[in-house]
Design a protein around this motif. Structure first.
Motif, mmCIF file in Angstrom:
data_model
loop_
_atom_site.group_PDB
_atom_site.id
_atom_site.type_symbol
_atom_site.label_atom_id
_atom_site.label_comp_id
_atom_site.label_asym_id
_atom_site.label_seq_id
_atom_site.Cartn_x
_atom_site.Cartn_y
_atom_site.Cartn_z
ATOM 1 N N LYS A 12 55.596 -34.470 -77.737
ATOM 2 C CA LYS A 12 54.311 -34.461 -78.443
ATOM 3 C C LYS A 12 53.152 -34.257 -77.480
ATOM 4 O O LYS A 12 52.157 -33.631 -77.819
ATOM 5 C CB LYS A 12 54.104 -35.765 -79.224
ATOM 6 C CG LYS A 12 55.100 -35.977 -80.324
ATOM 7 C CD LYS A 12 54.926 -34.954 -81.413
ATOM 8 C CE LYS A 12 55.970 -35.187 -82.489
ATOM 9 N NZ LYS A 12 55.956 -34.176 -83.505
ATOM 10 N N SER A 13 53.257 -34.820 -76.282
ATOM 11 C CA SER A 13 52.221 -34.625 -75.274
ATOM 12 C C SER A 13 52.817 -34.812 -73.884
ATOM 13 O O SER A 13 53.857 -35.451 -73.723
ATOM 14 C CB SER A 13 51.045 -35.572 -75.487
ATOM 15 O OG SER A 13 51.469 -36.907 -75.378
ATOM 16 N N THR A 14 52.141 -34.246 -72.885
ATOM 17 C CA THR A 14 52.563 -34.387 -71.495
ATOM 18 C C THR A 14 51.345 -34.739 -70.648
ATOM 19 O O THR A 14 50.237 -34.302 -70.925
ATOM 20 C CB THR A 14 53.194 -33.086 -70.951
ATOM 21 O OG1 THR A 14 52.237 -32.038 -71.074
ATOM 22 C CG2 THR A 14 54.447 -32.721 -71.712
ATOM 23 N N LEU A 15 51.580 -35.547 -69.634
ATOM 24 C CA LEU A 15 50.521 -35.955 -68.717
ATOM 25 C C LEU A 15 51.023 -35.773 -67.287
ATOM 26 O O LEU A 15 52.142 -36.168 -66.960
ATOM 27 C CB LEU A 15 50.136 -37.418 -68.935
ATOM 28 C CG LEU A 15 49.671 -37.824 -70.326
ATOM 29 C CD1 LEU A 15 49.627 -39.332 -70.446
ATOM 30 C CD2 LEU A 15 48.316 -37.238 -70.600
ATOM 31 N N GLU A 16 50.191 -35.180 -66.422
ATOM 32 C CA GLU A 16 50.509 -35.031 -65.000
ATOM 33 C C GLU A 16 49.945 -36.243 -64.261
ATOM 34 O O GLU A 16 48.796 -36.621 -64.471
ATOM 35 C CB GLU A 16 49.892 -33.756 -64.444
ATOM 36 C CG GLU A 16 50.450 -32.492 -65.048
ATOM 37 C CD GLU A 16 51.863 -32.195 -64.607
ATOM 38 O OE1 GLU A 16 52.241 -32.588 -63.487
ATOM 39 O OE2 GLU A 16 52.593 -31.582 -65.396
ATOM 40 N N LYS A 17 50.793 -36.843 -63.373
ATOM 41 C CA LYS A 17 50.340 -38.033 -62.663
ATOM 42 C C LYS A 17 51.021 -38.096 -61.296
ATOM 43 O O LYS A 17 52.210 -38.414 -61.213
ATOM 44 C CB LYS A 17 50.677 -39.275 -63.484
ATOM 45 C CG LYS A 17 50.202 -40.590 -62.885
ATOM 46 C CD LYS A 17 50.490 -41.746 -63.808
ATOM 47 C CE LYS A 17 51.904 -42.209 -63.603
ATOM 48 N NZ LYS A 17 52.231 -43.435 -64.307
ATOM 49 N N GLY A 18 50.301 -37.740 -60.242
ATOM 50 C CA GLY A 18 50.798 -37.913 -58.876
ATOM 51 C C GLY A 18 52.134 -37.245 -58.585
ATOM 52 O O GLY A 18 53.015 -37.893 -58.036
ATOM 53 N N GLY A 19 52.324 -35.997 -58.939
ATOM 54 C CA GLY A 19 53.583 -35.306 -58.671
ATOM 55 C C GLY A 19 54.655 -35.562 -59.719
ATOM 56 O O GLY A 19 55.748 -34.999 -59.642
ATOM 57 N N GLU A 20 54.381 -36.427 -60.664
ATOM 58 C CA GLU A 20 55.324 -36.711 -61.751
ATOM 59 C C GLU A 20 54.699 -36.283 -63.074
ATOM 60 O O GLU A 20 53.483 -36.207 -63.203
ATOM 61 C CB GLU A 20 55.660 -38.204 -61.813
ATOM 62 C CG GLU A 20 56.391 -38.717 -60.602
ATOM 63 C CD GLU A 20 56.693 -40.205 -60.708
ATOM 64 O OE1 GLU A 20 57.608 -40.633 -60.013
ATOM 65 O OE2 GLU A 20 56.015 -40.913 -61.479
ATOM 66 N N THR A 21 55.552 -36.020 -64.042
ATOM 67 C CA THR A 21 55.092 -35.641 -65.371
ATOM 68 C C THR A 21 55.594 -36.677 -66.365
ATOM 69 O O THR A 21 56.759 -37.054 -66.336
ATOM 70 C CB THR A 21 55.628 -34.251 -65.758
ATOM 71 O OG1 THR A 21 55.285 -33.324 -64.734
ATOM 72 C CG2 THR A 21 55.033 -33.783 -67.063
ATOM 73 N N LEU A 22 54.701 -37.134 -67.232
ATOM 74 C CA LEU A 22 55.057 -38.091 -68.277
ATOM 75 C C LEU A 22 55.132 -37.343 -69.598
ATOM 76 O O LEU A 22 54.145 -36.780 -70.063
ATOM 77 C CB LEU A 22 54.025 -39.215 -68.364
ATOM 78 C CG LEU A 22 54.277 -40.277 -69.419
ATOM 79 C CD1 LEU A 22 55.508 -41.104 -69.053
ATOM 80 C CD2 LEU A 22 53.069 -41.170 -69.582
ATOM 81 N N TYR A 23 56.326 -37.303 -70.194
ATOM 82 C CA TYR A 23 56.542 -36.682 -71.493
ATOM 83 C C TYR A 23 56.570 -37.796 -72.539
ATOM 84 O O TYR A 23 57.195 -38.826 -72.331
ATOM 85 C CB TYR A 23 57.876 -35.937 -71.540
ATOM 86 C CG TYR A 23 57.928 -34.701 -70.685
ATOM 87 C CD1 TYR A 23 57.640 -33.461 -71.229
ATOM 88 C CD2 TYR A 23 58.288 -34.762 -69.350
ATOM 89 C CE1 TYR A 23 57.702 -32.313 -70.461
ATOM 90 C CE2 TYR A 23 58.349 -33.624 -68.568
ATOM 91 C CZ TYR A 23 58.061 -32.411 -69.128
ATOM 92 O OH TYR A 23 58.114 -31.270 -68.361
#
Length: 113
Positions: A42-53
């Motif tokens: 539903k959404s993705t977030l970029e955070k410090g070299g990692e991606t949160l799905y």
């Protein structure tokens, strides 16, 4: 002896929970395994070299009668509920490194006219 039995029961309770099953199933797997089961995120977030799905699964739970094991004239009935399961999946280099499950329940208001 009672303490040992108590600790064994606690260990079994924590090792068989839904969060632990998610970790066993998906940690170390490519992100495509989550997409195969839950569809596109539903959404993705970029955070410090990692991606949160963030994946969502919505289910409508119908009302049911609660058994009271006694004869009553007025049965107890649960309300209808919309259940939303959210999976927060942390991915680094295409591999799942962490997963968290969150459940949300929203009561449906019946139409009274």
């Amino acid at each position: 002896m009672k303490r040992i039995l108590f600790f064994v029961l606690i260990l079994l309770a924590f090792s068989c929970g839904p969060q632990r099953k998610l970790h066993k199933t998906y940690i170390g797997q490519p992100v495509e395994t989550m997409e195969a089961k839950y569809g596109k995120a539903k959404s993705t977030l970029e955070k410090g070299g990692e991606t949160l799905y963030i994946y969502e699964k919505i289910e409508n739970l119908e009302s049911t009668e609660i058994s009271q094991h006694k004869l009553t004239l007025d049965p107890m009935i649960t309300p209808q509920v919309k259940k939303t399961e959210r999976y927060y999946v942390t991915v680094k280099d295409g591999i799942i490194t962490n997963i968290k499950l969150e459940n949300e329940y929203q009561r449906k208001v019946p139409n009274t006219k």
